[in-house]
Each structure stands twice: as C-alpha cells, then as structure tokens.
Design an enzyme around this catalytic site. Structure first.
Site, PDB file in Angstrom:
ATOM      1  CG  HIS A  32      53.044  60.223  25.158  1.00 33.57           C
ATOM      2  ND1 HIS A  32      54.164  59.770  25.826  1.00 33.57           N
ATOM      3  CD2 HIS A  32      52.239  60.761  26.110  1.00 33.57           C
ATOM      4  CE1 HIS A  32      54.041  60.023  27.116  1.00 33.57           C
ATOM      5  NE2 HIS A  32      52.889  60.624  27.319  1.00 33.57           N
TER       6      HIS A  32
ATOM      7  CG  ASP B 179      59.245  58.974  27.936  1.00 35.79           C
ATOM      8  OD1 ASP B 179      58.366  58.370  27.285  1.00 35.79           O
ATOM      9  OD2 ASP B 179      60.303  58.440  28.306  1.00 35.79           O
TER      10      ASP B 179
END
Length: 435
Positions: free
Chosen positions: A408, A412
């Site tokens: 992350h 995204d």
C-alpha cells in the site's frame, strides 16, 4: 602426524558468514580427500564443503544452526602428510586454496503452481545455484571398521528422510549412487509398514535452521516492512475452461495446458496498463523501479521448502511455451538443479495451491516486489446468465476467485481493483487471450 585446519573459504561475493546446516562428519571419523564435511548456507545458496585432505577428524566448528565467519576454523583434521610446501613435523598447517570444484551449491530457497504453487513466497535472499556433480565416496581404506560408506544425498533429501524416520542406508539409490526424492518415494511405496497408521508420534522439538529459518526471516520481514492489503474478485471461467479443453483436444504435439498458462497470458497482457504493479521497491533508497518486461515468479512448493523460480520475459511466451517453462522450472526447483538466475530477479509473482486453493487467499508479497496474485479453486455453482433473448436463465457455471496482495506504500486500492477487473475481462472473454 600433523593437524590440518580447514578454514571456511570465501563462498560468495559479499558473504561474511555462513550457517551450519548439516554435519557429515564428527570428531573421530575418518575422511578421504573430497569427502563431504558439512553443508553451509549463505544468503544465496547451500554449499557442500569437501575435505581437501584425507585423515581423522579431530574437531568441528560448532552445532547445526550456528553461524561462523568466513576464514574461521571449520574442521581440524589429523593427517599423516601435510603435503607439499608445508614443513614436515609442524604442529599445524593452513589449508591450500580450495578449488572451485570443491564447492557445490544446492538450491535452498525460498518463497508455490500446478506445478504445485503454495501461498506466499520467499525473497531473493534465498536464491540458489545448481549442484552440477556428485560428491565422491569416502575411500574404503579410510573407513577403519565402519560398517558402510556414507550414503550420498542432498541436505533436502536427508531432512525429509529424517522427518519420515527413514534410514537412508535402507533406500536403494539411483544409478549414480545418490539417494534422491524419487528413491524415497519408491521406498515409501514398498515399505508402508515402517510407520504404522494410528500410532501416536512422540513430541519433538525441531530447530528452525537453514531454508526454514530463511523463509521465516523473509516472511517476517515482508509483513513487518510492507503494509499489505488484499483484494478478491470472482471470475466466471466456464468459457476459459471450454477453450482449454478444446486446445488440449487438438491432437497437436504440444504440452497439455492447465489453467495457469492461460492466466499468465492474461496477467502479462494487462500489466503494461498498470506499471505500478510490475515493480520492485527499494525502500531504503526510496525508489520504485517499474519494469517493462514481466519476469514472473512462481511460488513453488518443494521438498526443501518454498522456492520461487522465475519465467523470464513471460510476456513474450504463448500458452504452450509457458506450460513447458512452468513444468521445467518446477521440476528444476524440486530436484535441486535450478540455476541462480532462474531463482532470482522476479518482478511480479503468482501463487496458487491448485485444487487446494480454497475460496480466497491473502498471499504474502515476495519482497522487494509490490504485488502477488493468487488464483483460487474452481467451483461449480448455479448463476443467472443472459438467455440471448433479453432475459436471463439459470445455468451451472465454473467460478474462480482471484486474490491479490499489494504494497500500500506504492499501490493504491483503486489500481489493484482495476488491474484485477481487467484480468477478469480477459478471462471471461478468452478469445482475447489468444488474439
């Protein structure tokens, strides 16, 4: 008589120490020249160290699992003749430079396809080189009353035999005299009585060393350093399975296709639209390298542990070439013949448990990559599908979930979901895969 000190040689660029994985000798044992002494693991390979001299073992460096520095004493051997260039009668002599042929790497790594591919993957720290020749037997005249010569087998085979409670001396070896996993399988097939069903096993403590420790360290580092998130999507693979059956029924001299090569084609065709996924993240330098070519890692379960052979330039291969490469690399990983460059440098990894795949998975990222994808088990369920007349009808369909885990910090959630949706479109419209 004199003492010969065998020091741990430099067995890899930048290697400062190595872990003792297995001892083949103990103090008091007689060894011959080129006899195996110990298996040493570095970050890149497991290396079998061989004795450059014949004699009696006096001392060894430490216990299995300990790490010793390069250049320190590994084994002390009492020899009758210290050899040319050493003064006779000296109490101790330093070893000559070890010839390259005395160091034989054996694959260790790390982080499973139909093929059997297992969830998760180990990092490139557990990559390996190939063992290209077998060790020599201890010369009979040096055994001094020992009942038999040492059985030749790789550390992985020895570990598996130990876990199964099999005495390697009872296993009929291959033609070259070395016991391999296939020989253990044959032994199990014809000697099922060695471990009666229903007999409770005693508790045991297993030291976490070698490849198992490397996998543990890599998985812990991946989860500790990378904020994982996972996304799962359901795909209708009915048409893809029909296409696969038709391609396999063509009668051509080609490898039979499993689902995996077709999935890889779909993945490779989609990744150029999502370059943030086909990437490696150097978090120390703060640099993400987005790769143009897809070097696809396959997390493969082997008897020695989880390894990740790599399909180079997977985007250039058709399904049959991929099927052939999958089979070749999986076999090389399992039998210990995979080369170093076949076990490193992946940019994106696929992991699957095949028919054991479960409903969904949350695979661990193969650091320093930023994403890993995992197809799950195919199941049949009733679904409403278009009837061609503007309505719907109930039909039996083959469904499969696809799971993806991403880093992350650089990927995204929208990117991961969009990527899987694009792969899904190809899977559910399989003509596009071969277009």
């Amino acid at each position: 008589m004199a003492l010969y000190t065998f020091r741990l040689p430099d067995i890899g660029e930048g290697i400062a120490e190595a872990e003792i994985v297995a001892w083949h000798v103990q103090p008091g044992d007689m060894v011959g020249e080129d006899s195996p002494l110990a298996d040493m693991m570095t970050d890149k390979a497991t290396v079998e160290m061989e004795s450059p001299v014949a004699g009696r073992v006096v001392a060894i460096a430490g216990e299995v699992g300990e790490r010793i520095p390069i250049g320190s004493m590994l084994v002390e051997i009492e020899v009758a003749d210290v050899g040319a260039g050493a003064s006779t009668g000296s109490a101790r002599t330093e070893p000559a430079e070890i010839a390259p042929s005395s160091v034989r790497p054996e694959p260790v790594e790390g982080p499973g396809p139909e093929v059997e591919v297992a969830q998760g993957a180990s990092t490139s720290a557990a990559r390996t080189e190939t063992r290209q020749e077998t060790s020599k037997l201890v010369r009979p005249e040096l055994l001094e009353g020992r009942e038999s010569m040492r059985v030749l087998a790789s550390p992985a085979v020895r570990q598996r035999a130990q876990e199964l409670g099999i005495d390697l001396a009872q296993v009929r070896p291959s033609q070259d005299g070395r016991v391999r996993h296939g020989d253990l399988d044959q032994f199990l097939a014809y000697n099922r009585s060695y471990a009666p069903a229903g007999v409770a096993r005693a508790d045991e403590q297993v030291k976490v060393i070698g490849l198992r420790r490397r996998i543990a360290e890599n998985m812990a580092a991946s989860k500790r350093a990378i904020p994982h998130f996972s996304y799962v999507e359901e795909c209708d693979v009915t048409a893809l399975e029909e296409l696969r059956a038709q391609l396999n029924a063509g009668g051509l001299d080609r490898p039979r296709l499993t689902m995996l090569p077709l999935l890889i084609v779909a993945i490779c065709r989609t990744l150029p639209q999502f370059p943030m996924l086909n990437a490696r993240y150097d978090d120390e330098a703060g640099v993400v390298t987005r790769h143009g070519a897809v070097h696809l890692g396959m997390a493969t379960q082997t008897p020695a542990g989880l390894m990740v052979p790599v399909i180079r330039n997977a985007q250039d291969k058709n399904p049959w070439a991929l099927a052939q490469e999958i089979a070749r690399l999986a076999e090389a990983a399992r039998n210990g013949t995979a080369k170093a460059d076949e076990l490193s440098g992946s940019t994106f990894t696929i992991t699957s448990l095949g028919p054991l795949g479960g409903v969904a998975t949350t695979p661990v990222i193969n650091r320093p990559e930023v994403a890993i994808i995992g197809p799950n088990r195919i199941v049949e369920r009733p679904m409403f599908v278009p009837d061609g007349l503007g309505g719907e009808r109930l039909a039996k369909r083959k469904l499969m979930n696809i799971s993806i885990s991403c880093d992350h910090r650089v990927v995204d959630g929208w990117d991961a979901a969009s990527f899987v949706q694009a792969v899904k479109k190809l899977i559910e419209t399989p003509a596009l895969i071969l277009a």
